[in-house]
Design a protein around this motif. Structure first.
Motif, mmCIF file in Angstrom:
data_model
loop_
_atom_site.group_PDB
_atom_site.id
_atom_site.type_symbol
_atom_site.label_atom_id
_atom_site.label_comp_id
_atom_site.label_asym_id
_atom_site.label_seq_id
_atom_site.Cartn_x
_atom_site.Cartn_y
_atom_site.Cartn_z
ATOM 1 N N UNK A 164 -42.316 -6.291 -23.505
ATOM 2 C CA UNK A 164 -41.727 -7.612 -23.171
ATOM 3 C C UNK A 164 -42.951 -8.478 -22.475
ATOM 4 N N UNK A 165 -42.820 -7.955 -21.717
ATOM 5 C CA UNK A 165 -43.728 -9.193 -20.257
ATOM 6 C C UNK A 165 -45.871 -8.977 -21.176
ATOM 7 N N UNK A 166 -45.787 -8.124 -22.044
ATOM 8 C CA UNK A 166 -47.142 -7.905 -22.295
ATOM 9 C C UNK A 166 -46.782 -8.830 -24.019
ATOM 10 N N UNK A 167 -46.297 -8.885 -24.195
ATOM 11 C CA UNK A 167 -45.841 -10.107 -25.676
ATOM 12 C C UNK A 167 -46.184 -11.581 -24.700
ATOM 13 N N UNK A 168 -44.502 -12.172 -23.954
ATOM 14 C CA UNK A 168 -44.947 -13.160 -23.605
ATOM 15 C C UNK A 168 -46.370 -13.086 -23.386
ATOM 16 N N UNK A 169 -46.819 -12.433 -22.537
ATOM 17 C CA UNK A 169 -48.436 -13.275 -21.657
ATOM 18 C C UNK A 169 -49.183 -13.155 -22.418
ATOM 19 N N UNK A 170 -49.250 -12.589 -23.693
ATOM 20 C CA UNK A 170 -50.318 -12.974 -24.768
ATOM 21 C C UNK A 170 -49.809 -14.549 -25.231
ATOM 22 N N UNK A 171 -48.972 -14.525 -25.369
ATOM 23 C CA UNK A 171 -48.250 -15.901 -26.030
ATOM 24 C C UNK A 171 -49.317 -16.789 -25.751
ATOM 25 N N UNK A 172 -48.531 -16.373 -23.846
ATOM 26 C CA UNK A 172 -49.568 -17.804 -23.070
ATOM 27 C C UNK A 172 -50.634 -17.911 -23.050
ATOM 28 N N UNK A 173 -51.094 -17.133 -22.763
ATOM 29 C CA UNK A 173 -52.969 -16.351 -23.386
ATOM 30 C C UNK A 173 -53.445 -17.194 -24.232
ATOM 31 N N UNK A 174 -52.521 -17.000 -25.667
ATOM 32 C CA UNK A 174 -53.480 -17.628 -26.869
ATOM 33 C C UNK A 174 -52.932 -19.131 -26.635
ATOM 34 N N UNK A 175 -51.891 -19.333 -26.748
ATOM 35 C CA UNK A 175 -51.607 -20.662 -26.191
ATOM 36 C C UNK A 175 -52.396 -21.812 -25.203
ATOM 37 N N UNK A 176 -53.200 -21.119 -24.374
ATOM 38 C CA UNK A 176 -54.131 -21.226 -23.700
ATOM 39 C C UNK A 176 -55.772 -21.283 -24.232
ATOM 40 N N UNK A 177 -55.911 -21.157 -25.231
ATOM 41 C CA UNK A 177 -56.895 -20.800 -26.221
ATOM 42 C C UNK A 177 -58.132 -20.215 -25.507
ATOM 43 N N UNK A 178 -57.409 -18.838 -24.863
ATOM 44 C CA UNK A 178 -58.461 -18.109 -24.339
ATOM 45 C C UNK A 178 -58.627 -16.424 -25.770
ATOM 46 N N UNK A 179 -59.148 -16.168 -25.532
ATOM 47 C CA UNK A 179 -59.410 -14.849 -26.753
ATOM 48 C C UNK A 179 -58.901 -13.967 -26.355
ATOM 49 N N UNK A 180 -58.129 -12.932 -26.992
ATOM 50 C CA UNK A 180 -57.242 -12.318 -26.305
ATOM 51 C C UNK A 180 -57.509 -11.066 -27.725
ATOM 52 N N UNK A 181 -56.872 -9.606 -26.697
ATOM 53 C CA UNK A 181 -56.545 -8.298 -28.220
ATOM 54 C C UNK A 181 -55.065 -8.167 -26.923
ATOM 55 N N UNK A 182 -54.639 -7.405 -27.501
ATOM 56 C CA UNK A 182 -53.281 -6.699 -27.541
ATOM 57 C C UNK A 182 -52.897 -5.498 -27.885
ATOM 58 N N UNK A 183 -53.321 -4.614 -27.519
ATOM 59 C CA UNK A 183 -52.723 -3.227 -28.260
ATOM 60 C C UNK A 183 -51.228 -2.198 -26.855
ATOM 61 N N UNK A 184 -49.877 -2.303 -27.139
ATOM 62 C CA UNK A 184 -48.805 -1.579 -26.789
ATOM 63 C C UNK A 184 -49.497 -3.117 -24.586
#
Length: 304
Positions: A164-184
């Motif tokens: 849950x924390x990973x999903x939320x953190x990834x969404x915020x990173x995407x919002x700041x337009x930092x390239x990101x890829x999440x696996x688990x």
């Protein structure tokens, strides 16, 4: 200040109760014998519990909860017309001794530590009765919450919180337009890989915030629904702030220095998030208290 229990009985302070009870010499024998038996039976689990409070960051809130629970019990005092319940008290103490033995045979720490708490409740009921246990509901609950959960339970809770924390953190990173890829629970950004470990899952802050929610609710809120609401709201607060913590780590690594995602800065960031969560919980408690007072004043108006 402790919010009063509804229809709470009159209480005496400890010094006044001691004066009324008479010379200590009259009860010194049973008291000293009980204290000696307690030390002999529970010294090992008590020592390991104190060691975990001091050394384990996931259990550190016990260093606050235990002395606060003693202080609250002192402040609440002894029920003036306490009625000892030796039957119930003896049953609880026997059950705690059996748990201590079983926990020792299985080398299971939580059961052994829980038996300490159950013994304390049994002694209270034996000496002063259930009304005293009701008056001391808050210190007794805080004492229970100061015991770290079993590893089996924390592992079950940590995994969904990590995702849950990973999903939320990834969404915020995407919002700041930092390239990101999440696996688990592994987050990849150009500057490196972020592994959302158990310590970053929010479990550490969640257990501490739930305990603090019980303490604040018991001290400043008057009704059970308001207290339950405050404890429940501690869960999304802990998850949201750990998502923000992951985002801030990625932000600092991407825009400032990749080394900021490790070491002292990373740990300091975790403590800062906990302090923010604590302040947020206090603000929520203040708002809940305002609503509680408004509802109470309306009821008084209707009754009048």
């Amino acid at each position: 200040m402790v919010a009063p229990v509804a229809n709470a009985p009159a209480t005496l302070s400890f010094p006044d109760f001691a004066k009324r009870a008479g010379p200590f010499a009259r009860i010194a024998g049973p008291v000293l014998l009980t204290a000696l038996a307690f030390v002999v039976l529970f010294q090992d689990p008590a020592r390991s519990l104190a060691r975990d409070w001091w050394n384990d960051p996931d259990a550190g809130h016990g260093l606050l909860l235990f002395p606060v629970s003693l202080w609250l019990a002192w402040r609440a005092g002894i029920v003036a017309d306490a009625r000892p319940a030796p039957g119930w008290g003896t049953a609880l103490i026997i059950a705690s001794i059996l748990l201590r033995a079983l926990g020792g045979l299985a080398a299971e720490f939580f059961t052994q530590r829980f038996s300490i708490w159950l013994t304390v409740v049994g002694v209270v009921v034996f000496c002063f009765g259930w009304r005293q246990a009701r008056v001391w509901w808050l210190p007794i609950t805080l004492m229970l919450l100061s015991i770290p959960l079993p590893a089996l339970v924390t592992n079950k809770l940590a995994i969904p919180l990590q995702f849950k924390a990973s999903q939320l953190g990834t969404e915020l990173i995407n919002w700041r337009k930092i390239p990101v890829m999440t696996r688990g629970n592994v987050i990849q950004i150009p500057e490196g890989r972020l592994f959302v470990a158990e310590a970053c899952s929010g479990l550490r802050s969640l257990t501490a915030l739930i305990a603090l929610g019980v303490m604040i609710g018991g001290m400043y809120l008057a009704t059970l629904p308001a207290r339950l609401l405050l404890v429940l709201l501690a869960v999304p607060v802990a998850i949201a702030l750990n998502g923000v913590r992951i985002f801030l780590t990625a932000f600092l690594m991407h825009f400032v220095d990749p080394a900021l995602g490790r070491g002292f800065m990373h740990e300091s960031e975790g403590w800062a998030m906990f302090m923010i969560a604590f302040v947020l919980l206090g603000m929520i408690a203040f708002c809940v208290r305002l609503v509680e007072r408004r509802i109470s004043s309306r009821k008084v108006g209707f009754d009048a």
